[in-house]
Design a protein around this motif. Structure first.
Motif, mmCIF file in Angstrom:
data_model
loop_
_atom_site.group_PDB
_atom_site.id
_atom_site.type_symbol
_atom_site.label_atom_id
_atom_site.label_comp_id
_atom_site.label_asym_id
_atom_site.label_seq_id
_atom_site.Cartn_x
_atom_site.Cartn_y
_atom_site.Cartn_z
ATOM 1 N N ARG A 49 0.849 -1.185 0.000
ATOM 2 C CA ARG A 49 0.000 0.000 0.000
ATOM 3 C C ARG A 49 0.885 1.236 0.000
ATOM 4 N N ARG A 50 0.595 2.161 -0.894
ATOM 5 C CA ARG A 50 1.492 3.290 -1.148
ATOM 6 C C ARG A 50 1.516 4.284 0.005
ATOM 7 N N ILE A 51 2.740 4.704 0.337
ATOM 8 C CA ILE A 51 2.960 5.839 1.229
ATOM 9 C C ILE A 51 3.552 6.956 0.374
ATOM 10 N N LYS A 52 2.833 8.034 0.243
ATOM 11 C CA LYS A 52 3.258 9.154 -0.596
ATOM 12 C C LYS A 52 2.997 10.444 0.178
ATOM 13 N N ARG A 53 4.059 10.904 0.852
ATOM 14 C CA ARG A 53 3.911 12.096 1.685
ATOM 15 C C ARG A 53 5.244 12.835 1.716
ATOM 16 N N SER A 54 5.179 14.127 1.877
ATOM 17 C CA SER A 54 6.407 14.937 1.852
ATOM 18 C C SER A 54 6.444 15.867 3.064
ATOM 19 N N ILE A 55 7.655 16.339 3.376
ATOM 20 C CA ILE A 55 7.853 17.380 4.382
ATOM 21 C C ILE A 55 8.581 18.537 3.700
ATOM 22 N N ASN A 56 8.298 19.744 4.120
ATOM 23 C CA ASN A 56 8.907 20.932 3.518
ATOM 24 C C ASN A 56 10.108 21.380 4.347
ATOM 25 N N ILE A 57 11.266 21.414 3.699
ATOM 26 C CA ILE A 57 12.505 21.831 4.344
ATOM 27 C C ILE A 57 12.703 23.336 4.143
ATOM 28 N N ASP A 58 13.038 24.014 5.218
ATOM 29 C CA ASP A 58 13.393 25.438 5.117
ATOM 30 C C ASP A 58 14.693 25.538 4.324
ATOM 31 N N MET A 59 14.639 26.144 3.128
ATOM 32 C CA MET A 59 15.811 26.170 2.242
ATOM 33 C C MET A 59 16.962 26.979 2.826
ATOM 34 N N LYS A 60 16.694 27.873 3.780
ATOM 35 C CA LYS A 60 17.760 28.639 4.417
ATOM 36 C C LYS A 60 18.638 27.772 5.316
ATOM 37 N N SER A 61 18.108 26.573 5.691
ATOM 38 C CA SER A 61 18.885 25.696 6.566
ATOM 39 C C SER A 61 19.780 24.733 5.790
ATOM 40 N N VAL A 62 19.653 24.734 4.467
ATOM 41 C CA VAL A 62 20.490 23.843 3.645
ATOM 42 C C VAL A 62 21.879 24.465 3.499
ATOM 43 N N ARG A 63 22.932 23.677 3.779
ATOM 44 C CA ARG A 63 24.311 24.199 3.707
ATOM 45 C C ARG A 63 25.272 23.056 3.455
#
Length: 428
Positions: free
Chosen positions: A264-278
């Motif tokens: 059974r499919r699990i299709k879910r996302s979380i939104n990452i704050d792009m300012k925290s990417v380094r």
């Protein structure tokens, strides 16, 4: 019965009752006695014959006779002696109209017995078919109902022909002119019959399938497929009734494929704050190297990057040129490793951890995998456990989840501004 009627007439004559009234009383009593005799015959037949048949069939090893009992087929046949009694003794000497009425009643009664027995037998046949393995994929209830409609329709034609004293063939011939009216009356039945053939032949639907049809507010399990309607028990235990032809003319989702696939499919996302990417500095790499799911990956990746940078003559301290690992890239690999070692995730089906299009709400990281357990409650529990862990582990990678400012964030900002103003005043 004729002699009984004459005796009654003579009896009333001896009481000095007029011939007209004597005839009326004798006929009325004779008809009442005839009706009582017919009812008694029907009751005795049910009590003796039907009871014996039931006891005999209940001792057999087969099931088909039990279905005939459950559908009361033999109870319908128990009316035959009553019909024969009425038909055999309907004639009253000198009273033609009474004889004619009783004759008509007897023949209509025979038609009624035939229709009732045939309809109940058809239901029993459907019950027998339900015990076969073919019933799960090819229900025949719609066809059975069509046969029952034809039986009732033909029986009505014969009954009308008897009542009006005409030939049934003549009535059938006259129905040609009423074809348009009949098509309008039986529109739903005709459309439903055609739709049920398509549903069955193309294996589009069967009892037990989970379907979703928003246009009819249906989301649940199919519990019945008939000639004109399909009943769906929704997850809130309400029943939605859908016209059979709507399932052919409109679109609906059938989740049977998911249930048969084993996942059974699990299709879910979380939104990452792009300012925290380094870029990952040595301190972060050292900390993340202690994760057993990342230790080998970080070591091998660093060696790969180092070899690549040496070919470009890029120094280790050069932050502008060459390749470097990012906290988001390491986190994405961690998610893949974490999901692969999860015993509830199906590795042989689609398995993705991917970036979606960045938006003003951040960078979505989507998990697209399949759980092995298809049961709703267990599936939701597996999905919740995964994202509980994802949200809790994110700060270890120096990443933040993006969310719109809440009242708490506004209050915190106000307190920070107030503290800043106090410090400014003190310094001045």
């Amino acid at each position: 019965m004729k002699q009984f009627n004459i005796w009654l007439f003579d009896f009333f004559k001896e009481l000095n009752i007029l011939d007209h009234w004597a005839m009326t009383f004798s006929i009325t009593i004779s008809v009442i006695v005839l009706i009582l005799a017919a009812v008694a015959a029907q009751l005795l037949t049910r009590l003796i014959l039907v009871s014996l048949i039931h006891k005999l069939f209940q001792k057999t090893k087969t099931d088909w006779d039990d279905f005939l009992i459950d559908r009361k087929v033999f109870s319908a046949l128990a009316h035959i002696p009553s019909a024969f009694i009425i038909y055999a003794v309907y004639s009253f000497s000198g009273v033609e109209i009474v004889s004619t009425i009783l004759s008509v009643i007897a023949r209509v009664y025979f038609v009624f017995i035939f229709a009732m027995t045939a309809v109940r037998t058809a239901n029993a046949v459907n019950d027998m078919y339900q015990t076969t393995p073919y019933a799960a994929t090819r229900p025949i209830k719609g066809y059975i109902q069509l046969v029952q409609i034809l039986i009732i329709f033909v029986s009505l034609i014969f009954a009308i022909a008897i009542l009006i004293g005409k030939s049934p063939l003549g009535i059938f011939a006259g129905l040609g002119a009423m074809a348009a009216v009949l098509l309008l009356i039986f529109k739903d039945s005709i459309l439903g019959f055609v739709a049920s053939i398509q549903l069955s032949a193309n294996k589009m639907l069967k009892p037990g399938d989970w379907i979703e049809m928003p246009s009819h507010k249906a989301d649940g399990t199919v519990i019945d497929i008939s000639l004109t309607t399909v009943k769906v028990q929704n997850w809130d235990k309400t029943i939605t009734t859908i016209p059979t032809y709507a399932l052919v003319s409109e679109s609906f989702n059938n989740w049977a494929g998911m249930e048969e696939s084993g996942g059974r499919r699990i299709k879910r996302s979380i939104n990452i704050d792009m300012k925290s990417v380094r870029f990952a500095d040595p301190k972060l790499l050292e900390k993340l190297s202690h994760f057993y799911l990342l230790k080998d990956y970080i070591t091998n990746k660093q060696q790969e990057i180092k070899s690549f940078n040496e070919k470009l003559n890029v120094q280790d301290g050069d932050v502008y040129n060459g390749r470097r690992q990012t906290n988001l890239g390491i986190f994405r690999h961690y998610l893949e490793a974490y999901l692969r070692q999860n015993p509830n995730i199906h590795e042989e089906m689609t398995f993705l951890v991917r970036h979606l299009q960045p938006t003003e709400l951040g960078l979505p990281i989507e998990i697209y995998v399949f759980s092995k357990d298809q049961r709703w409650a267990n599936y939701e529990g597996i999905q919740a456990d995964i994202f509980d862990h994802v949200l809790a582990i994110l700060p270890e990678f120096d990443l933040r989840v993006y969310q719109n400012p809440s009242g708490h964030d506004v209050n915190e900002l106000g307190r920070n501004l107030a503290n800043l103003q106090k410090r400014t005043v003190v310094n001045n």
